[in-house]
Design a protein around this motif. Structure first.
Motif, PDB file in Angstrom:
ATOM      1  N   LYS B 365     -46.701  10.871  26.947  1.00 14.02           N
ATOM      2  CA  LYS B 365     -47.720  10.601  27.959  1.00 14.02           C
ATOM      3  C   LYS B 365     -47.293   9.417  28.844  1.00 14.02           C
ATOM      4  CE  LYS B 365     -51.990  11.657  26.516  1.00 14.02           C
ATOM      5  NZ  LYS B 365     -53.240  11.388  25.760  1.00 14.02           N
ATOM      6  N   ILE B 366     -46.712   8.404  28.235  1.00 17.89           N
ATOM      7  CA  ILE B 366     -46.261   7.248  29.025  1.00 17.89           C
ATOM      8  C   ILE B 366     -44.990   7.564  29.797  1.00 17.89           C
ATOM      9  CG2 ILE B 366     -45.318   4.909  28.824  1.00 17.89           C
ATOM     10  CD1 ILE B 366     -47.454   4.451  26.664  1.00 17.89           C
ATOM     11  N   MET B 367     -44.084   8.294  29.175  1.00 14.10           N
ATOM     12  CA  MET B 367     -42.823   8.626  29.851  1.00 14.10           C
ATOM     13  C   MET B 367     -43.058   9.448  31.111  1.00 14.10           C
ATOM     14  SD  MET B 367     -40.263   7.290  28.199  1.00 14.10           S
ATOM     15  CE  MET B 367     -38.741   8.217  28.338  1.00 14.10           C
ATOM     16  N   GLU B 368     -44.190  10.122  31.174  1.00 10.86           N
ATOM     17  CA  GLU B 368     -44.475  10.945  32.351  1.00 10.86           C
ATOM     18  C   GLU B 368     -44.946  10.117  33.546  1.00 10.86           C
ATOM     19  OE1 GLU B 368     -47.129  13.729  30.607  1.00 10.86           O
ATOM     20  OE2 GLU B 368     -45.533  15.164  30.113  1.00 10.86           O
ATOM     21  N   GLN B 369     -45.274   8.839  33.301  1.00 12.15           N
ATOM     22  CA  GLN B 369     -45.745   7.991  34.401  1.00 12.15           C
ATOM     23  C   GLN B 369     -44.593   7.551  35.302  1.00 12.15           C
ATOM     24  OE1 GLN B 369     -48.206   4.875  32.717  1.00 12.15           O
ATOM     25  NE2 GLN B 369     -49.204   6.308  31.324  1.00 12.15           N
ATOM     26  N   GLN B 370     -44.945   7.100  36.510  1.00  9.86           N
ATOM     27  CA  GLN B 370     -43.908   6.679  37.449  1.00  9.86           C
ATOM     28  C   GLN B 370     -43.492   5.220  37.282  1.00  9.86           C
ATOM     29  OE1 GLN B 370     -45.453   7.823  41.375  1.00  9.86           O
ATOM     30  NE2 GLN B 370     -43.656   9.125  41.512  1.00  9.86           N
ATOM     31  N   GLU B 371     -44.351   4.428  36.625  1.00 10.49           N
ATOM     32  CA  GLU B 371     -44.081   3.001  36.429  1.00 10.49           C
ATOM     33  C   GLU B 371     -44.108   2.731  34.939  1.00 10.49           C
ATOM     34  OE1 GLU B 371     -44.430   0.389  39.142  1.00 10.49           O
ATOM     35  OE2 GLU B 371     -44.520   1.949  40.684  1.00 10.49           O
ATOM     36  N   ILE B 372     -42.979   2.357  34.391  1.00 12.75           N
ATOM     37  CA  ILE B 372     -42.906   2.166  32.938  1.00 12.75           C
ATOM     38  C   ILE B 372     -42.269   0.815  32.618  1.00 12.75           C
ATOM     39  CG2 ILE B 372     -41.996   3.096  30.764  1.00 12.75           C
ATOM     40  CD1 ILE B 372     -41.814   5.834  32.307  1.00 12.75           C
ATOM     41  N   THR B 373     -42.912   0.081  31.711  1.00  7.24           N
ATOM     42  CA  THR B 373     -42.318  -1.169  31.229  1.00  7.24           C
ATOM     43  C   THR B 373     -41.850  -0.969  29.794  1.00  7.24           C
ATOM     44  OG1 THR B 373     -43.702  -2.543  32.646  1.00  7.24           O
ATOM     45  CG2 THR B 373     -42.763  -3.602  30.702  1.00  7.24           C
ATOM     46  N   ILE B 374     -40.585  -1.284  29.562  1.00  4.30           N
ATOM     47  CA  ILE B 374     -40.070  -1.313  28.187  1.00  4.30           C
ATOM     48  C   ILE B 374     -40.084  -2.769  27.762  1.00  4.30           C
ATOM     49  CG2 ILE B 374     -38.143  -0.725  26.659  1.00  4.30           C
ATOM     50  CD1 ILE B 374     -37.058   1.105  28.846  1.00  4.30           C
ATOM     51  N   LYS B 375     -40.972  -3.113  26.868  1.00  5.48           N
ATOM     52  CA  LYS B 375     -41.041  -4.497  26.412  1.00  5.48           C
ATOM     53  C   LYS B 375     -40.356  -4.590  25.057  1.00  5.48           C
ATOM     54  CE  LYS B 375     -44.844  -6.899  25.006  1.00  5.48           C
ATOM     55  NZ  LYS B 375     -46.196  -7.447  25.204  1.00  5.48           N
TER      56      LYS B 375
END
Lengths: 405, 405
Positions: B365-375
């Motif tokens: 669900k998150i990977m499908e977004q256009q803005e992703i933060t890998i913390k």
């Protein structure tokens, strides 16, 4: 489709090494996925392993068993699951496989080295492996190298095998080896394995040195996408059955033996590049006249890893500028106005600028070939290094963006 | 298509900076490709430049002119040709442009800084530039920032502009800036340019320090394909027309000013990533609790540059293993069993293993977004760093493998 990857017509057995390959149903049914090597007493063995911090469980156990000092008598290799990122359970699983195989073969568990390749971050189906060890043992035979080459494949498109006989005086020795590589899909393959067997006798300390030197020029000189996997392992096994024994670097046959083993390791490592995901070209980076080994490697890897250089090669586009740009950010301090660059035999850059004799047409003709050497002469010293890579194609993206079904 | 790249509705002029943009037919006809900045007397200016060894001719001349110590009064920027890898002729061409513009504006040639972006390794059509300088001068107007944003584009799909007003007490100051990026085709674009203007007054030595600090957190924190171009330049011009003057870091308004300039530089640099070749996602790498800045950056870049991580993001595939593998070869020595990783707010890795609460579905669900933060939290110290990147898509290959026609 692999790039000019040749499978030898004849595969020679290695006296003292028996191989059994079977189907354990680890990830898919009806697929050879479990391979056992059984080594005769007296065999020396050395290994080099991944430097990735997330080093897989079998690699950790293999290193521990090597440190025990007991002679290794068996290897066990599964595909379909890398047993990496699996924490304490992963370690227990790898150890359990060694314990079971050890008791079946009547050797100590520390005389078994485990290897896994395949999916990362999924628990190893250890029971499937343990329950099929006896089946693999029943198949043990010295003529099973080709089966093993298939048995360790993941997404490789073709088995990778080297087999050749060499002559010292009136005696013959044999080297046969297998490798697997470049597949990181569904969702990660953890990846590079290489196993070389020979009937030479090589003293343990000498073999430990030889494997490092050889790996440094072969398995440590290939780059596909710059990613170092968690499971990379390279093993040499020397059974001594040829009655040719090498004890030190001063031995008159040392160079012959070193060259032969180097040839096998170079061949097997380069086959991984030739069968890299989406590769359509095999590219050699040859950096000469560098001030140091580090300078030569820094420049070679900077060019070999540049996505812009790699896509240009895919397109057969003589984008000389991209090579210069990659040299320019290599984190070295070379005198750029002394640089000469050749594509195969064609001089393309002289004094750091486009060569006056260069024509786009002549560049394109070379870029269209499947085997290309980029020779970069720095006129800055006496060190040379070679690195092997491939182009970056649409298929690489397709393969690696392919969603797990 | 750029990823969420916003163009400001209102673009504020900067008092003291006039801009003229014209068509010089450098590479294509009927295209704005020549831009002039004219700076009022009293403007301070600082620049940071590429560290590529094959630093382009205009960069070499710009650095030389800055060293002269004479106040810079004009910038001249052409697209269509990078004047890089062009040797002595390239240097003469860049100098000639400065000489001509200097005499037209009645300033010294060392008060002009030249910039070029476009094709590498091709001779600059210097006459086309020189012959159109007067036409550009005639167009000079303080309201031409948007024209300039278009005028410096190469293969950018959209102009990149920042414009905002800030308040200090009852006074207002303005920052407007433009940038261009991420196009390296036909056959190489040499690439990143950023120009920020403000009506703040900033003392020269302080501006020299500010630009380095700001660049370090903005233009030096973006990676698209790891290639550092030969022409990268970032300039700040401070005209002083707002009557807000900052002379030292102890000034009570210093932090407000630094934050405002940082905001502009971050925005302009991140816009380059948002419009990167083939980008479909904007990815922030946020490494926390590292033992040092170097450790944090090493891990952030290792993940940000991994083709396997980038293709997974393109495919919206939560391939957590690829992130771990990239951390593992980051050339650091972090305790991996202390690592925690989040995708946006979702905990995915704990103690160096897949988090027990993690589900593939929530990751996807998150990977499908256009803005992703890998913390990535290392639990190893007190340093934090952020790096910005994008995914690696088929379009990147298509664009960069596209043969020059």
């Amino acid at each position: 489709m692999a790039v000019n990857l040749k499978i030898p017509k004849k595969v020679f057995a290695i006296e003292g090494i028996g191989i059994g390959v079977t189907e354990a149903g680890i990830k898919k049914e009806n697929r050879k996925d479990l391979t056992i090597f059984k080594l005769d007493e007296g065999t020396t063995l050395s290994g080099v392993f991944t430097k990735n911090l997330f080093c897989a469980a079998p690699v950790q156990i293999a290193k521990k068993h090597l440190l025990s000092g007991k002679p290794v008598r068996s290897l066990v290799i599964n595909t379909g699951n890398a047993n990496a990122g699996t924490g304490q359970k992963g370690l227990k699983d790898a150890q359990k496989i060694c314990n079971c195989l050890g008791s079946l073969l009547k050797i100590e568990d520390c005389q078994v080295l485990p290897f896994s390749t395949g999916v990362v971050l999924e628990p190893l189906p250890v029971e499937k492996i343990v329950n099929n060890l006896d089946k693999a043992i029943l198949k043990i035979d010295k003529n099973n190298w080709m089966d093993a080459a298939y048995g360790i494949m993941t997404t490789d498109t073709t088995p990778k095998i080297f087999s050749e006989q060499f002559i010292i005086g009136e005696r013959t020795f044999t080297i046969t080896g297998i490798s697997k590589g470049a597949g990181m899909i569904h969702p990660n393959m953890a990846t590079m394995l290489g196993f070389i067997g020979t009937d030479l006798g090589i003293k343990q300390q000498l073999l430990d040195k030889i494997i490092k030197d050889i790996a440094d020029q072969s398995f440590n000189r290939i780059t596909i996408d710059g990613d170092t996997s968690t499971n990379d392992s390279f093993i040499i096994m020397a059974t001594g059955k040829s009655n040719i024994q090498i004890n030190s670097e001063n031995d008159s046959n040392y160079n012959t033996v070193l060259d032969a083993l180097s040839k096998a390791a170079s061949d097997l490592s380069q086959k991984i590049v030739r069968d890299a995901e989406g590769a359509t070209k095999f590219i050699t980076l040859q950096v000469e006249q560098a001030a140091s080994k580090e300078e030569a490697l820094s420049i070679a890897y900077s060019v070999a890893k540049s996505p812009l250089v790699k896509t240009a090669f895919y397109a057969s586009d003589p984008n000389i500028g991209r090579i210069l740009v990659a040299i320019g950010y290599s984190n070295t301090n070379i005198p750029i106005n002394k640089i000469k660059i050749w594509l195969n035999d064609l001089l393309i850059v002289e004094n750091g600028e486009l060569s006056e004799s260069y024509t786009e047409e002549s560049g394109k003709k070379i870029m269209e070939q499947q085997e290309i050497t980029i020779k970069i002469s720095l006129n800055n010293g006496y060190f040379s290094e070679k690195v092997y890579t491939c182009d970056l194609s649409h298929d690489y993206i397709t393969i690696n963006a392919d969603y797990r079904s």
